[in-house]
Scaffold this active site. Sequence first.
Site, PDB file in Angstrom:
ATOM      1  CE  LYS A 172      -4.053  -2.031   0.025  1.00  0.00           C
ATOM      2  NZ  LYS A 172      -4.949  -2.168   1.177  1.00  0.00           N
TER       3      LYS A 172
ATOM      4  NE  ARG B 223      -6.760  -9.393  -1.021  1.00  0.00           N
ATOM      5  CZ  ARG B 223      -6.381  -8.468  -1.904  1.00  0.00           C
ATOM      6  NH1 ARG B 223      -5.577  -7.483  -1.527  1.00  0.00           N
ATOM      7  NH2 ARG B 223      -6.818  -8.521  -3.153  1.00  0.00           N
TER       8      ARG B 223
END
Length: 336
Positions: free
Chosen positions: A278, A313
């Site tokens: 991210k 994840r």
Amino acid sequence: MPYYRPIPRFDHVRPADALPLAGGWLWFDTVEELHRDAPARLIPARDLPPDVLSRLTAPRASIAGLDLSKPQLMGILNVTPDSFSDGGLHFDPADALAHTDRMIDGGAVIIDVGGESTRPGATEIPLDEEIRRTAPVIAAIRARHPVPISIDTRKAPVARAARDAGADLINDVAGFTFDPDLAPFAAEAGLPVCVMHAQGTPEIMQKDPRYDHVALDIYDYLSDRIEALTALGIPRAQIIVDPGIGFGKTLEHNLTLLQTLSLFHGLGCPILLGASRKRFIGTIGGSDEARHRAPGSIAVALAGVAQGAQILRVHDVRETNEALRLWQAATLGQLP
């Protein structure tokens, strides 16, 4: 109303009154009691209300065959041309299947297949296109591997096609609020679900997101969504929660959620952490390109494991698996 955040620990020396956190690898004996209108305070875990104590300590049931008494790796398979990190790399079905083979070989125990980018600024794609991208790949994986497969979608027709192709779980970044038919379908099909928090749609979610108290606001949202899902007949034991790192959050919001992640064990559900590659990892770590953010992503993943997150994840499966094995050996004394 008070909220309770267990203070997770992993030292091998435990006091006599130590309690297991979600039946997993961590323990706690102290809890931070949080209020919206009063200062936080630390209290002994033994002073918790019985129902809260039960949710914080009870082992999490297996979901889609996953043993949630230990951390598990979910491999990301984006069959899209425009995902923020790996868009286009696995768009071809043959490339997608080859990448799945590598992730399973590297330690992934579940594969999350997504056909619609939900990166900041992404727009919705047609239903038939999302189905065309995902269903054949899921069918190919199912024909080749017994590994559980989740479909990353906001839409009931996509989930239905994925289930018919062999998917085992529905992972909805919109928390089952985008398509009113999706949650009833999950209940009807008897599929477990992952419910995520996002503030706004991908088109607008990073435009000045605001919260009164980011951790408590998201806790309340997820609690409400769990109640809505259980009312439809989806058992709480088959619901995974995801606070939605990077989905309508600033860098500061993301860090607060990571620091208070153990709060979400109070929902009585397994926690999925999806922070891989991210933007905030690149901002702090200094990596402009998402594909170069593996070291920072692994650091955040291990921070999540230290807070008791049961499912990670990730894009970089093999590297994360290696780091996780070393973390378990060095901190818990657990050898693979």
